[in-house]
Every structure is written in C-alpha cells, then in structure tokens.
Design an enzyme around this catalytic site. Structure first.
Site, short mmCIF file in Angstrom:
data_model
loop_
_atom_site.label_atom_id
_atom_site.label_comp_id
_atom_site.label_asym_id
_atom_site.label_seq_id
_atom_site.Cartn_x
_atom_site.Cartn_y
_atom_site.Cartn_z
N GLU A 181 12.92 19.31 59.78
CA GLU A 181 11.75 19.08 59.46
C GLU A 181 11.24 17.41 59.20
O GLU A 181 11.31 16.63 58.31
CB GLU A 181 11.74 19.14 57.65
N GLU A 184 10.67 28.52 56.58
CA GLU A 184 10.91 28.38 54.89
C GLU A 184 9.70 28.48 54.44
O GLU A 184 8.66 27.94 54.11
CB GLU A 184 11.25 27.21 54.90
N HIS A 218 16.26 24.23 42.48
CA HIS A 218 15.25 24.73 43.60
C HIS A 218 15.06 26.86 43.85
O HIS A 218 16.51 27.38 44.14
CB HIS A 218 15.05 24.62 44.92
N GLU A 276 19.17 20.29 44.30
CA GLU A 276 18.30 21.54 44.84
C GLU A 276 18.73 22.91 44.29
O GLU A 276 18.16 24.02 44.20
CB GLU A 276 17.72 21.99 46.12
#
Ligand code: GAL
Length: 707
Positions: A173, A326, A377, A374
C-alpha cells in the site's frame, strides 16, 4: 548512490494496453484466486500445520506472505535469517498453496531508523516519525532504498525459483508523503526535469504572486508548515512528485525481480481512489492490477463505493482482469466504531469484485492476530477458531468461487466512461477555492449512483484515454484538464456521443492556472452556454425551475451562467442567480449532446439527468433494458454482466425479485430458472446473489446458449 525518480508526469497518460504478464499465469493453473495475507511469523510452528490444513479445507489457493517480516528476516543489518520463510514456503508448496511473496519493505526494522535517522519520514510540520508502527520510511532516503533493495535481493536470490512463489508483491500500500530535506532535493530534480528552466517553473507556479519567485533551484522546498496559504501549483507538483517518488521505489524492486524471474508477475496493492498516488501512472508498471477494498458495513453507500473502486481497477487494467488483494472478512479495527460484516455481506462484497472483473478475491488476513495493532481486525480464522459462523462462511464462499471459474479472463463490456484524474482531484480540493463543500468523490458517487442502480456498466478512465468506444462519457467534476485532454473529451460530442460534465469543470489548465474567459472555457461552445462567476449557495439552497426535470432546490454550488446557443434544461428561480441557467444542454449536428450541470441538484434530479443522457446515448443496463424502463431493476439490486454471466446481487436485507426473459441457470446453486418459474422472475433472498448463464431448454434439459 544516485537515485533517479521516475519521469515527471508531463508525458501523455497511458492510452493503450501495455504488454505485461497477467493474472492468467496464475489463474490458468489455480482457477479464480482465493486466499489472504498470511503472517505465520506471529505464530508458533505447530500452528502453521493447522493453518495449511484449514487452508486446504477452505480451498485457499494463494497466500501473500512476508509483508511485514523485515525485522525477522534481517534482525541486524546484513544478517539474514531466511530459513524460517523457506520452511513456510515449503509447507505451503507441499499443500498445493501458491505464494505471492512480499518484499517486506513497508515496515523497516527498528535498527534502520536508529542507525540512520534520515531513513525516517518527516511531516510537513517538521516532525521526524519514529518506528513502533509501520510505513515510517522516507522514500528519498538513499540508505532506506539501498537497504530495501538489499533485503529484496536476498529474498529474490533465495526464493525466486521456489516452486511455491507464483507472484511477487512489492512493499505494501504505497501511499505516504515525506517532507524532509532529502525529499526536497529530489523534488528539485523532479522539477528540473519537468520544467527544464527555472523561468518555466516560475511561470508555471505563478511565482510573481506574493514574492515567491525563485532564483535558484536550491531555494525550492516541499510545501511545509507555513504562516498562510501555500502556492497551489507547488502543492500540486509536490503531490505529483510524491506519487512518482513512491513509484520509483516500487520500480527498482520490481526491476530487480524481473531481472531474475522474468516470468513471474509482480504487483503491489492499490487502495482504490487513494488520495496520494496517481494510479494512472502506476498501472502500466504492474503485471497484475491488485486492489485493497475495505467497504464499511455501516455505510449504506458501501456497495456503490466498492463498485466504483472496482470499475476504476478495471480501467487501470485496461479492461483486463484484476484481483482483489485485500478485503475484510468481517470488521476492521481502524474505524472508530467497527460493525462486523454478516456472512452475506462478506460474500456479496467478494462476489461484487468478481462480477466487476476480478479474477481473484483475497482477504486480509488468515488468522486473527492475538497481539499488535490489528488484534481486533477480523480474519478468515477468528480468535475463537474454525468452528465459527465466520469461518464456515469462508469455507462456503471458497467452494462457490470454484463454481465461477468460467468468468476467468472475461471482461465487463461498458459503453459508459467516467473520467477521473488525480491531478484534477488534487487541484480541485486545494484550500482557498470558492467552497470546500464541493468534493470530487461526492460528485463521482452522485453521478455513479443512477448508473449503478440501472445496472449500467461504467469504466473509469483518465481524461486522455481512448474514449472512442463509449457512447456516454461523464466527467462529474474535472476541474483541471490539459488542452489535449479537453480536445479528447470534445471529440465525444463531435463523433455523435453524449458528454455530461459536472460543476466546476474545465476550470484550470495543467499548471492549475485558471483558464481565462467564460467557463467552462474548453467546453462552453459544446454545452451552449457559459459562465462568469462561481456562486456557492446559501445553506437553505436556491429554487430551480425545470419543465423537463421538475422543479427542485439546489444546494452547495451554483454558477452564474448564461445561455448562448444551447438549451437551459433548468434555471435558477430566486436569489441572486434568478434567471441564470443551472443545467445546460446543446445538441450537436452530429447527433451528439453536450450537457453541463452548473450546480449540485438533489439526487433524484441528477438521476433524471443521467437517465436522459443514457437514453440519448442508447445505453442499456445489464439486464438488457434501457434504464428507467419498466420493469426496472428493483432498488438495491446490483446487476453486472461479465462475459456471459449475469451477476445479480441483492444488497438489501429484504427479498427482491428481478424479471428476466428466457431460461437461466444459477452457477452458484445449479438451480434452473425457466421463464415460467415464479412468473418469470428471479427471487433473491436477503443479501442473496446469483450468477446466471442463459440456457435453452431442449426436451426439458438445459443447454447453454452460446452468445
Ligand atoms: C491494509 C493493509 C494490511 C492491513 C489491513 C487492515 O491497509 O495492507 O496490512 O493493515 O489494511 O485493514
């Protein structure tokens, strides 16, 4: 070591298909890609064995490994520990799971920033960022770039020929900005390439304003904390530069992989309409266009936003398949309040990508982290383990994706193009403009909504793209447009197509200088009217009269337009703009039409405008009927035709019925739907989806219709 940035973006934008390795190298062997990020470094080895067993059971065929492993692969400078990764790759390979191997360069180890503080990025306020999170690198730091190449080379040397490795994933990213002195020096080089002479930069930046003239390239800085407004062209160029600088990082690692493994595709993960990276410049450089899409289950517009982002990816891939790299299986952790996805929503979000041209649907991540930022997540295997609703839904979804292999390599045929450009977005949203309430993304979504609802396919395209295949071209808000791009758009009408232009478009040239004259300067003669003043509207809006569209109240934005030789489709009726056209149209002798919407009408009025444009252009939706014609698609049903498969996705929580002619078979269930079933309608349960192929019934037996 000299680092060369990629060429500044003065070159024409990509117009054609670059020759590149594609997804077909993977899908030929693996079928539709289904998988996730896999972070085995967070788990003891015994868990790895359970992981691969569960992956096999779920039909996972591709995992991205090593994205954040730099500190474990190179715990001290120059000391590599790659064996554990080799063991992971061996294990995956032994279980028939292919690997998208990452270069771990998004998150440098602590030692890099400690030993070489200049590898850490600096904010516009002059704060040097610390390690302890991720993405803290400075893209211009020679040390960072050298070390990033070194770890990438170590991985390539060791694993390029490993049988598990089918794709390389560079960094992660890319999308940050640094304002340090190293970036400042690189910016100066970038500017020298773009402008050649300092005089030319002074002209382009308009530095006669506020005594900003430069006498030496070395005087030029990145836009940093300053007492008041910063030169808007300086800011724009810095954004262009920052995107190119990241691209240069990607390119040097990509080239390293290509040199050793020319037959292995290389990618990196895009982030949809990301504000810091001009993907029109990136896309020709990736072998596989891959995207991360994190739709918000709390947002009713999430299906539209995702659809638009997917249509952008298709545009970036020149219409060829792309992959969803993703998405979240359920909740994310990074919004303030994170609603989980229902299994139905997870499935719809994934199928949407396939319907809109993806040849793979992957997730973040395999096993939910027990620690780290995370830890909340979602993942394909939650903390509670595989005996969970979520994991069962994952298994079921993996199985149904295997039923969709016939879409591999096929395309979505669109007759409508949406023109979008990063430089234009950046320039439009500079501060100190008439209003900060007119947002490019809001406009894109508003113009997209009626097309989405009608099941009309849209390709997102840059303004310089070959638009000859489109009957309707929509530029919802194209503030900045280069001369050649304006000519390109004009050709749509000149050859008999329909061009619909939204407010505050055609305002500025490539340097973000306002085009002098009556606006929209490059298009005024095409739309039959012209303007002289931008007039943001009072909070309670202004009434507008229209026989064609019905009367309405406009908000946010108005323009003082006058009618020249076109038609006023709608006219302000009240306030200071009384009598001024709000919506203009001109029919060209070619049969083409130019429309200009100099305001922000309510959605239902914009729907009507777009609908009229679709009709003029003869555009039909995925179920084959002109938009607006009854029986239309019911509210909340998304329809996309990819190849010979018609995807119908019910994004509502209620049952929906769609009328179809002919007999169809649902690839997902095998169910045969003849015209006679349920009165010729397809029943979609709440959050239900079908993937239909047309069949003919021969002696009651379904036979595929070859189209
Ligand atoms: C992405 C990122 C992943 C993970 C994910 C969480 O932006 O690439 O590493 O952080 O978000 O949603």
């Amino acid at each position: 070591m000299v680092h060369v940035t990629s060429p500044p973006n003065t070159a024409p934008r990509p117009m054609g298909s670059p020759a590149r390795l594609g997804l077909d190298l993977l899908t030929r062997e693996l079928g539709l890609l289904f998988g996730c990020d896999y972070n085995p470094e967070q788990w003891p080895r015994e868990v790895w064995h359970e992981d691969v067993a569960l992956m096999r059971a779920a039909g996972v065929n591709l995992v991205t490994v090593g994205v954040f492993s730099w500190a474990l692969l190179e715990p001290r400078p120059g000391h590599f520990e790659l064996d554990w990764l080799g063991d992971v790759l061996d294990l995956l390979n032994a279980n028939g799971i292919a690997v998208d191997l990452a270069t771990p360069t998004a998150s440098p180890p602590a030692w890099l920033g400690v030993c070489w503080p200049q590898t850490r990025a600096v904010t516009a306020e002059g704060v040097r960022l610390s390690h302890g999170s991720r993405n803290h690198f400075c893209p211009s730091s020679p040390v960072y770039r050298d070390r990033a190449l070194t770890i990438a080379r170590a991985l390539v040397d060791r694993f390029a020929s490993h049988p598990a490795v089918r794709m390389w994933h560079i960094g992660n990213e890319y999308g940050q900005v640094c304002h340090c002195d190293l970036c400042g020096a690189q910016f100066q080089i970038w500017l020298q390439r773009r402008y050649g002479r300092l005089d030319e930069l002074n002209r382009a930046w308009g530095t006669s304003f506020w005594s900003q003239r430069y006498d030496d390239w070395a005087e030029i800085l990145p836009p940093r904390a300053a007492p008041y407004l910063i030169n808007p062209t300086q800011t724009l160029d810095y954004r262009r530069f920052a995107s190119d600088q990241l691209l240069a990082l990607y390119l040097e690692q990509r080239d390293l992989v290509h040199a050793v493994a020319p037959q292995t595709p290389v990618t990196t993960n895009f982030m949809g309409f990301h504000p810091l990276t001009d993907y029109w410049r990136w896309a020709p450089e990736v072998d596989v266009v891959a995207d991360d899409t994190y739709g918000d289950p709390a947002d009713g517009d999430s299906p539209l936003r995702q659809g638009l982002a997917h249509d952008l990816m298709r545009g970036l891939a020149d219409g060829a398949p792309w992959m969803l790299m993703e998405q979240a299986a359920s909740a994310v952790n990074w919004r303030p309040h994170n609603l989980p996805k229902t299994p139905g929503r997870m499935r719809l979000d994934s199928l949407r990508a396939i319907a809109r041209g993806a040849d793979g649907s992957c997730f973040f991540q395999w096993r939910q982290s027990a620690f780290g930022a995370e830890r909340f997540h979602s993942a394909l295997v939650p903390h509670a383990g595989p005996q969970t609703r979520l994991h069962r839904a994952v298994i079921a979804h993996g199985a149904e994706l295997r039923l969709l292999n016939r879409v591999i390599g096929t395309r979505v045929e669109a007759r409508v193009a949406f023109v979008f450009d990063w430089s234009s977005w950046w320039a439009a949203e500079e501060p100190a403009s008439p209003s900060d309430r007119l947002k490019v993304m809001d406009q894109l979504l508003a113009y997209y909504r009626p097309l989405w609802r009608a099941g009309v396919a849209v390709d997102v395209a840059p303004p310089g793209a070959d638009l000859s295949g489109y009957d309707l071209v929509v530029a919802p808000q194209l503030y900045l447009v280069a001369d050649e791009e304006a000519r390109n758009l004009r050709r749509v009408v000149e050859r008999g197509g329909v061009l619909l232009i939204g407010p505050f478009s055609g305002v500025a040239d490539v340097d973000a200088h306002i085009r002098p004259g009556r606006f929209p300067v490059p298009f005024a003669d095409l739309v039959g009217g012209s303007g002289e003043e931008y007039c943001p509207l009072p909070d309670n809006g202004v009434p507008v009269r229209s026989v064609e569209l019905g009367d309405f109240v406009s908000t946010v934005w108005g323009e003082r337009l006058r009618l020249d030789d076109g038609e006023a489709v709608a006219t302000f009726a009240g306030g200071d703009l009384d009598g001024s056209p709000a919506v203009l149209r001109k029919r060209a002798p070619t049969g083409g039409e130019g429309w200009y919407v100099g305001t922000v009408p309510p959605q239902h009025v914009l729907d009507e405008i777009v609908d009229r444009c679709m009709r003029s252009a003869g555009v039909v939706g995925a179920i084959g009927r002109p938009p607006g014609e009854n029986p239309a698609l019911p509210d909340g049903v998304e329809a996309v035709r990819r190849g010979d498969v018609l995807f119908l996705l019910n994004v509502t929580g209620e049952e929906r019925r769609v009328a179809l002619t002919g007999a169809h078979q649902d690839l997902l269930t095998g169910t045969l739907l003849t015209g006679a079933d349920a009165g010729g309608t397809v029943r979609l349960g709440p959050e239900g989806a079908v993937a239909l192929v047309e069949v003919a019934l021969v002696d009651g037996v379904p036979v595929e219709v070859v189209t």
